[in-house]
Scaffold this motif. Structure first.
Motif, PDB file in Angstrom:
ATOM      1  N   THR A  70       2.421  -7.122   3.633  1.00  0.00           N
ATOM      2  CA  THR A  70       3.611  -7.779   3.098  1.00  0.00           C
ATOM      3  C   THR A  70       4.663  -6.708   2.829  1.00  0.00           C
ATOM      4  O   THR A  70       4.399  -5.762   2.085  1.00  0.00           O
ATOM      5  N   TYR A  71       5.826  -6.872   3.435  1.00  0.00           N
ATOM      6  CA  TYR A  71       6.892  -5.901   3.260  1.00  0.00           C
ATOM      7  C   TYR A  71       7.945  -6.450   2.308  1.00  0.00           C
ATOM      8  O   TYR A  71       8.340  -7.618   2.420  1.00  0.00           O
ATOM      9  N   LEU A 107       3.639   5.401  -6.135  1.00  0.00           N
ATOM     10  CA  LEU A 107       3.649   5.322  -7.603  1.00  0.00           C
ATOM     11  C   LEU A 107       2.370   5.893  -8.207  1.00  0.00           C
ATOM     12  O   LEU A 107       2.307   6.126  -9.407  1.00  0.00           O
ATOM     13  N   ASP A 108       1.351   6.061  -7.349  1.00  0.00           N
ATOM     14  CA  ASP A 108       0.048   6.496  -7.842  1.00  0.00           C
ATOM     15  C   ASP A 108      -0.470   5.556  -8.934  1.00  0.00           C
ATOM     16  O   ASP A 108      -0.857   5.992 -10.024  1.00  0.00           O
ATOM     17  N   GLY A 139      -1.338   8.945   3.360  1.00  0.00           N
ATOM     18  CA  GLY A 139      -2.132   8.173   2.415  1.00  0.00           C
ATOM     19  C   GLY A 139      -1.858   6.693   2.517  1.00  0.00           C
ATOM     20  O   GLY A 139      -2.640   5.882   2.028  1.00  0.00           O
ATOM     21  N   CYS A 140      -0.769   6.338   3.170  1.00  0.00           N
ATOM     22  CA  CYS A 140      -0.482   4.921   3.390  1.00  0.00           C
ATOM     23  C   CYS A 140      -0.961   4.543   4.785  1.00  0.00           C
ATOM     24  O   CYS A 140      -0.659   5.227   5.751  1.00  0.00           O
ATOM     25  N   SER A 141      -1.706   3.444   4.859  1.00  0.00           N
ATOM     26  CA  SER A 141      -2.348   3.089   6.118  1.00  0.00           C
ATOM     27  C   SER A 141      -1.641   1.958   6.858  1.00  0.00           C
ATOM     28  O   SER A 141      -2.179   1.399   7.800  1.00  0.00           O
ATOM     29  N   CYS A 184       0.826  -1.211   0.000  1.00  0.00           N
ATOM     30  CA  CYS A 184       0.000   0.000   0.000  1.00  0.00           C
ATOM     31  C   CYS A 184       0.859   1.259   0.000  1.00  0.00           C
ATOM     32  O   CYS A 184       0.474   2.290  -0.548  1.00  0.00           O
ATOM     33  N   HIS A 185       2.026   1.155   0.585  1.00  0.00           N
ATOM     34  CA  HIS A 185       2.966   2.279   0.573  1.00  0.00           C
ATOM     35  C   HIS A 185       3.404   2.596  -0.857  1.00  0.00           C
ATOM     36  O   HIS A 185       3.359   3.738  -1.312  1.00  0.00           O
TER      37      HIS A 185
END
Lengths: 126, 126
Positions: free
Chosen positions: B75-76, B46-47, B105-107, B40-41
DNA sequence: ACAATATATGCAGAATTCTGCATACCTATA
DNA sequence: TATAGGTATGCAGAATTCTGCATATATTGT
């Protein structure tokens, strides 16, 4: 911030990487980084038709990865940019010390000369 | 001749270069080489839609360029291979010393945590 | 000017890669 | 077990790259 410290956009870097991401072009670069070579030399080495080799050389030339130098009928290509050399050192490993040799089947002056031309000997020990 | 000194075939090297020769994948690598990041990051960064990001991550993962580590729902991804890091150092320049920051914007837990988790701080100063 | 050799260019069909989207999966919590 | 959030997968049309070939150009020697 000085321009030299600012990173180029990813699109530019990946455009340059695309030129490298090709087996024949990579072999061409690995050859001409050792010493400058003519088209017919690469033609024998890659075992590909001459127009094919010239085409890949054009891609590399227009991408700024290699330079050409004409001598009579022959055109010799080499890696002139130091930044490109650094990339190739990382990707392909450092250039081996051994001198490049005449190639059977190549008819250029370099490969048919009885006495090695002095500038070739110098280039091989770059 | 030891196997480590023998050069890989050009086809193998160019196959790996092909994975890098892509703006979005290059940005992903530049991000996760600084500290591991979740999907999600990267999606915010990257939009791009999440399936698109996951797809490029799969390409990089199956190519052996990145590793994944699951933690609950997230997942990292990170760059675990030292050889890959060396390539990226040459291509993108060395990793800047600055610590990576939470992304609006990243949760994910990393970006919403009040206190920075210790392992993240360690990872950022890799 | 003509012929021979070395290299370059243009183009089209083939092959590959790219990317948007529908949907499946997996884990945690209620 | 039901629901929600986060991630993964499969697939197809679009876009790009690849490569074989016909042919053009350029230089040298006769």
């Amino acid at each position: 911030m000085p321009d030299s410290a600012r990173q180029k956009p990813y699109s530019e870097i990946s455009a340059r990487l695309k030129l490298l991401a090709h087996p024949e072009r990579l072999q061409i670069l690995d050859t001409v980084r050792r010493s400058s070579q003519c088209v017919c030399h690469l033609e024998v080495l890659l075992d590909k038709p001459q127009p094919y080799v010239s085409q890949q050389l054009r891609v590399l030339r227009e991408g700024g990865l290699i330079c050409d130098e004409k001598d009579g009928l022959n055109t010799y290509y080499c890696v002139c940019d130091l930044g490109v050399r650094a990339w190739l050192d990382t990707i392909l490993g450092p250039v081996p010390a051994e001198r490049s040799r005449p190639l059977a089947g190549c008819s250029c002056p370099k490969c048919t000369a009885q006495e090695l031309p002095i500038e070739w000997v110098l280039a091989a020990s770059f």
